[in-house]
Design a protein around this motif. Structure first.
Motif, PDB file in Angstrom:
ATOM      1  N   ILE A  94       5.118  -1.849  -7.870  1.00 56.30           N
ATOM      2  CA  ILE A  94       6.263  -1.216  -7.228  1.00 56.30           C
ATOM      3  C   ILE A  94       6.753  -0.167  -8.219  1.00 56.30           C
ATOM      4  N   ILE A  97      12.269   2.305  -6.932  1.00 56.78           N
ATOM      5  CA  ILE A  97      13.219   2.054  -5.854  1.00 56.78           C
ATOM      6  C   ILE A  97      14.368   3.030  -6.030  1.00 56.78           C
ATOM      7  N   MET A 104      11.267   3.303  -1.375  1.00 50.90           N
ATOM      8  CA  MET A 104      10.510   2.544  -2.354  1.00 50.90           C
ATOM      9  C   MET A 104       9.096   3.113  -2.415  1.00 50.90           C
ATOM     10  N   VAL A 106       5.341   2.448  -3.598  1.00 49.81           N
ATOM     11  CA  VAL A 106       4.543   1.264  -3.905  1.00 49.81           C
ATOM     12  C   VAL A 106       3.049   1.579  -3.847  1.00 49.81           C
ATOM     13  N   VAL A 110       0.502  -4.176  -2.997  1.00 51.22           N
ATOM     14  CA  VAL A 110       1.688  -5.008  -3.188  1.00 51.22           C
ATOM     15  C   VAL A 110       1.868  -5.939  -1.985  1.00 51.22           C
ATOM     16  N   ARG A 114       6.927  -9.490  -1.883  1.00 51.27           N
ATOM     17  CA  ARG A 114       7.461  -8.855  -3.103  1.00 51.27           C
ATOM     18  C   ARG A 114       8.295  -7.639  -2.760  1.00 51.27           C
ATOM     19  N   ILE A 115       7.849  -6.885  -1.783  1.00 49.98           N
ATOM     20  CA  ILE A 115       8.606  -5.698  -1.360  1.00 49.98           C
ATOM     21  C   ILE A 115       9.935  -6.118  -0.760  1.00 49.98           C
ATOM     22  N   GLN A 116       9.912  -7.133   0.084  1.00 54.87           N
ATOM     23  CA  GLN A 116      11.158  -7.636   0.669  1.00 54.87           C
ATOM     24  C   GLN A 116      12.136  -8.080  -0.412  1.00 54.87           C
ATOM     25  N   ALA A 119      13.530  -5.113  -2.510  1.00 56.01           N
ATOM     26  CA  ALA A 119      14.553  -4.391  -1.754  1.00 56.01           C
ATOM     27  C   ALA A 119      15.853  -5.189  -1.730  1.00 56.01           C
ATOM     28  N   PHE A 126      13.962  -4.032   3.429  1.00 57.78           N
ATOM     29  CA  PHE A 126      12.745  -3.518   4.054  1.00 57.78           C
ATOM     30  C   PHE A 126      12.513  -4.375   5.282  1.00 57.78           C
ATOM     31  N   ILE A 138       0.948  -4.453   1.746  1.00 58.74           N
ATOM     32  CA  ILE A 138       1.533  -3.340   2.482  1.00 58.74           C
ATOM     33  C   ILE A 138       0.469  -2.362   2.953  1.00 58.74           C
TER      34      ILE A 138
END
Length: 473
Positions: A94, A97, A104, A106, A110, A114-116, A119, A126, A138
């Motif tokens: 990542i 941000i 974001m 990325v 990823v 992890r993205i959720q 964020a 997200f 993703i």
């Protein structure tokens, strides 16, 4: 050693190129029992290494299949022994941000969860959410234009991607990572790669659109006794919540029973004898007020007979328990080998369509299971069909029962899972000959040797056969 593999090792380094048991010991997918069959599996660590790898493979006419989290359900990432698998698992950073622009940046490898979480830690959201969040990546989400639980409010992945970086078959880099919400200067090239299942290019990085983190989360679970009342409930909830309806997940009785009956871990929050159940979610701005609003709407629906029972989660733990039922789709495997489907249509056609599929299944098989659930708010249904035995011939008969009725109502054989190998024979149900021909032209233009995910969506043979026509046009 294979010449292509030797060149790839020289360019990427031996540690980035797996062969033999290091490849064949890996599972072919989290829902599958077989293993990856490929002459090598590449693990590039940068976009530049992806470029080098594809340039080498293209020069040799070597087929390449991109791998994300391998959570797909349509055999889009299946490899053969002569293929090269290109896994993006080592590209998992990542990078940035931006809380002002709410974006974001990325790498494509990823994992969605992890993205959720990243964020959320930044006070943002997200919106993409689906059952495979802990495994899917993703890049895979983008390449299949994933949908999930919140499409009714936030749209598909296509609506959450502001910019993309992708590598074409010959190593050409196409990069548009500006992160602007609006850019109407010419063609929106990123859209070609979203939903293309790695057949037009390999996605390496993306700029994602984030939203402000909701201050409230209200979840209800209700039951109703008629399908027509589901339609009324959807309209009343969307209107009464003033556009804040985030999820409207419908479970037919057979799905609800199987996910709330041991050995399933969840206990039934409502009686198990109603025909339909709905998981409703609101993301809003004030917990107490939104909770009261949902309670009032449910009371009105009970008074009017639109619903017959309801439970409103009073804590985060209770919300998780309600969602755990919807996520526990693996329970359907207790019925034995079967087929999974995700189809879409207008909501007004949904009940008649489900009735026709059941009629066809009964006529063809007699005894059968058709477990039914899905994202009704955006017209997406899921089936798990099992008939007690399994073979290619039986599978084709089941597919015919599910897919053929879609033609008359303008439905789609794929709502969110893509086409891959499984749905390719049925693509003509929902795409016209002219649309398919245009897909072929795009494939020829971006991947003239047909090395990227060959055999998926568009056949290499189709490309070769149509070259003469293209030159004469």
């Amino acid at each position: 050693m294979d010449k292509v593999v030797a060149e790839l090792m020289g360019a990427l380094g031996e540690k980035q190129v797996l062969t033999g048991d290091a490849v064949h010991s890996r599972g072919a997918g989290i829902w599958r029992s077989d293993t990856i069959q490929a002459k090598a599996l590449l693990r590039p660590r940068s976009t530049e290494q992806v470029r080098q790898a594809l340039k080498i493979c293209n020069a040799h006419g070597q087929s390449v299949i991109a791998h994300g989290g391998l959570t797909g359900l349509v055999e889009s990432a299946i490899t053969a022994q002569d293929d090269i698998a290109l896994s993006l698992e080592a590209m998992d950073k990542i990078e940035e941000i931006n809380t002002v622009d709410r974006t974001m940046l990325v790498d494509s490898g990823v994992v969605l969860q992890r993205i959720q979480e990243a964020a959320d830690d930044a006070g943002l959201l997200f919106p993409l959410d689906l059952g495979g969040r802990g495994s899917c990546t993703i890049g895979g989400n983008i390449s299949t234009n994933a949908g999930g639980n919140r499409v009714v409010r936030y749209g598909m992945v296509r609506d959450m991607v502001l910019g993309l970086e992708a590598v074409l078959a010959d190593g050409t880099l196409v990069s548009s990572l500006s992160g602007m919400i609006k850019n109407n200067a010419g063609y929106d090239l990123k859209q070609m790669f979203i939903g293309s299942e790695g057949s037009l290019g390999v996605i390496t990085r993306a700029v994602l659109r984030l939203r402000e983190k909701p201050k409230s989360e209200v979840t209800a679970f209700v039951a109703t006794d008629e399908f027509e009342k589901l339609q009324q409930l959807l309209k009343r909830m969307d209107s009464g919540l003033s556009g804040r309806l985030t999820a409207f997940e419908v479970m037919w009785n057979n799905f609800y029973r199987i996910v709330t009956t041991p050995p399933a871990k969840q206990t039934p929050p409502l009686a198990q004898d109603y025909p339909y159940y709905v998981l409703i979610e609101l993301l809003g701005g004030e917990q107490e007020g939104d909770q009261a609003l949902m309670e009032a709407l449910l009371a009105d629906c009970l008074d009017d007979g639109v619903i017959v029972d309801a439970v409103l989660a009073s804590s985060g733990a209770q919300r998780q328990e309600l969602w755990a039922m919807r996520d526990d789709v693996e329970q359907v495997q207790r019925l034995g080998a079967g087929c999974t489907f995700d189809v879409s249509m207008r909501v007004s056609h949904m009940q008649a369509y489900v009735d026709e599929v059941n009629a066809r299944m009964g006529k063809s098989f007699g005894d059968y299971h058709l477990i039914t659930f899905g994202h009704m708010g955006d017209g997406n249904l899921h089936f798990y069909a099992a008939v007690g035995s399994y073979s290619p011939e039986i599978r084709h008969r089941i597919e015919a029962a599910v897919y053929e009725p879609l033609a008359a109502i303008g439905g789609s054989v794929s709502a969110e899972h893509g086409v891959g190998l499984e749905k390719k024979p049925w693509l003509g149900i929902c795409r016209s000959p002219d649309e398919i021909a245009l897909m072929q032209r795009l494939k020829r233009a971006l991947d003239p040797k047909g090395i990227l995910n060959p055999g998926k969506i568009i056949d290499v043979e189709d490309i070769e056969h149509d070259k003469g026509k293209l030159l004469s046009d």
